[in-house]
Design an enzyme around this catalytic site. Structure first.
Site, PDB file in Angstrom:
ATOM      1  N   TYR A  23      -2.549  -0.224 -12.800  1.00  0.00           N
ATOM      2  CA  TYR A  23      -2.062  -0.568 -11.462  1.00  0.00           C
ATOM      3  C   TYR A  23      -2.612  -1.885 -10.912  1.00  0.00           C
ATOM      4  O   TYR A  23      -2.316  -2.243  -9.772  1.00  0.00           O
ATOM      5  CB  TYR A  23      -2.371   0.573 -10.489  1.00  0.00           C
ATOM      6  CG  TYR A  23      -1.644   1.859 -10.844  1.00  0.00           C
ATOM      7  CD1 TYR A  23      -0.253   1.920 -10.795  1.00  0.00           C
ATOM      8  CD2 TYR A  23      -2.331   2.996 -11.251  1.00  0.00           C
ATOM      9  CE1 TYR A  23       0.427   3.076 -11.135  1.00  0.00           C
ATOM     10  CE2 TYR A  23      -1.655   4.171 -11.587  1.00  0.00           C
ATOM     11  CZ  TYR A  23      -0.280   4.189 -11.522  1.00  0.00           C
ATOM     12  OH  TYR A  23       0.398   5.333 -11.859  1.00  0.00           O
ATOM     13  N   HIS A 100       8.603  -0.205  -9.599  1.00  0.00           N
ATOM     14  CA  HIS A 100       7.456   0.515 -10.163  1.00  0.00           C
ATOM     15  C   HIS A 100       6.523  -0.469 -10.832  1.00  0.00           C
ATOM     16  O   HIS A 100       6.978  -1.403 -11.518  1.00  0.00           O
ATOM     17  CB  HIS A 100       7.896   1.567 -11.185  1.00  0.00           C
ATOM     18  CG  HIS A 100       8.670   2.661 -10.546  1.00  0.00           C
ATOM     19  ND1 HIS A 100       8.075   3.590  -9.719  1.00  0.00           N
ATOM     20  CD2 HIS A 100       9.979   2.940 -10.564  1.00  0.00           C
ATOM     21  CE1 HIS A 100       9.009   4.404  -9.261  1.00  0.00           C
ATOM     22  NE2 HIS A 100      10.171   4.034  -9.754  1.00  0.00           N
TER      23      HIS A 100
HETATM   24  O1  CA2 Z   1       4.403   2.817 -11.610  1.00  0.00           O
HETATM   25  C1  CA2 Z   1       4.555   3.080 -10.402  1.00  0.00           C
HETATM   26  O2  CA2 Z   1       4.654   2.222  -9.544  1.00  0.00           O
HETATM   27  C2  CA2 Z   1       4.588   4.553  -9.963  1.00  0.00           C
HETATM   28  O3  CA2 Z   1       5.493   4.659  -8.866  1.00  0.00           O
HETATM   29  C3  CA2 Z   1       3.183   4.900  -9.512  1.00  0.00           C
HETATM   30  C4  CA2 Z   1       3.029   6.362  -9.117  1.00  0.00           C
HETATM   31  C5  CA2 Z   1       3.568   7.278 -10.199  1.00  0.00           C
HETATM   32  O4  CA2 Z   1       3.539   8.630  -9.754  1.00  0.00           O
HETATM   33  C6  CA2 Z   1       4.971   6.925 -10.618  1.00  0.00           C
HETATM   34  O5  CA2 Z   1       5.376   7.769 -11.686  1.00  0.00           O
HETATM   35  C7  CA2 Z   1       5.068   5.474 -11.067  1.00  0.00           C
HETATM   36  C8  CA2 Z   1       1.555   6.706  -8.873  1.00  0.00           C
HETATM   37  C9  CA2 Z   1       0.843   5.812  -7.914  1.00  0.00           C
HETATM   38  C10 CA2 Z   1      -0.626   6.021  -8.045  1.00  0.00           C
HETATM   39  O6  CA2 Z   1      -1.262   4.835  -7.641  1.00  0.00           O
HETATM   40  C11 CA2 Z   1      -2.590   4.681  -7.901  1.00  0.00           C
HETATM   41  C12 CA2 Z   1      -3.102   3.426  -7.739  1.00  0.00           C
HETATM   42  C13 CA2 Z   1      -4.431   3.200  -8.005  1.00  0.00           C
HETATM   43  C14 CA2 Z   1      -5.247   4.235  -8.419  1.00  0.00           C
HETATM   44  C15 CA2 Z   1      -4.734   5.485  -8.579  1.00  0.00           C
HETATM   45  C16 CA2 Z   1      -3.389   5.726  -8.307  1.00  0.00           C
END
Ligand code: CA2
Length: 143
Positions: A23, A100
Site C-alpha cells: 500500500y 485500487h
Molecule cells: O488495493 C486496494 O486499493 C484495496 O481496495 C485495498 C483494500 C482491500 O480490501 C481491497 O481488496 C483492495 C484494503 C485496504 C487496507 O488498507 C490498508 C492500508 C495500510 C495498512 C493496512 C491496510
C-alpha cells in the site's frame, strides 16, 4: 472538469502505517494534500473524503454525485461486498472511477469480484497509490 471528489473506504486511513510493500509508505493525509495541490495547478477543485462506514460512503456518493464532474472511489473491502455502494454509484449523475492500489484480481479469490465495477465508468488497479493521480491526469487531460 471543475470539481472532482476522491472517496476512500475502510482501512485506507491506515495507509503508510503497515504493509508498505502493498500500500506504499505515504499517509492518506499526505496523498490527499498532493491530489488537492495537483488540482490547484490545473484549476480543478479536488475534495477528499474517507470513511470506514458503508452508509457514510453511500451518503458521500449521493451528496457529491450530483455536484462534481467525476468521482474517484476506492471502496476498500466494500468493493467485494457492497450492493449499497454499487446502487449509489448507479444512481448518481457523475461518472465514477474505481481505483485500487493493489491488483485485487491477483490476490485471494474473494477479492476477484467487484460489485461496483459494472456501474463504474472506468477502473484502475495494481499501480500503487499513483493510480489515483493517473486517473486525475486523464480526467483533467494533463500530465
Ligand atoms: O488495493 C486496494 O486499493 C484495496 O481496495 C485495498 C483494500 C482491500 O480490501 C481491497 O481488496 C483492495 C484494503 C485496504 C487496507 O488498507 C490498508 C492500508 C495500510 C495498512 C493496512 C491496510
Amino acid at each position: 472538469m471543475n470539481r472532482i471528489a476522491i472517496l476512500n473506504g475502510p482501512n485506507l486511513n491506515l495507509l503508510g502505517t503497515r504493509e508498505p510493500e502493498v500500500y506504499g509508505s505515504k499517509s492518506l493525509k499526505e496523498l490527499e494534500a498532493s491530489w488537492v495541490a495537483f488540482g490547484e495547478l490545473h484549476a480543478v477543485e479536488i475534495v477528499c473524503f474517507q470513511s470506514n462506514v458503508e452508509g457514510e460512503l453511500v451518503d458521500a456518493i449521493q451528496d457529491y454525485g450530483f455536484e462534481v464532474d467525476a468521482i474517484l472511489i476506492n471502496p476498500g473491502g466494500y468493493t467485494h461486498t457492497s450492493v449499497a455502494i454499487r446502487d449509489a454509484i448507479a444512481a448518481v449523475d457523475a461518472p465514477v472511477y474505481e481505483v485500487h492500489i493493489s491488483h485485487p484480481d491477483a490476490r485471494e479469490d474473494f477479492r476477484k469480484t467487484s460489485l461496483v465495477r459494472p456501474v463504474c465508468a472506468g477502473a484502475i488497479s495494481g499501480l500503487g497509490v499513483r493510480g489515483y493521480k493517473a486517473v486525475l491526469e486523464v480526467l483533467i487531460n494533463v500530465e
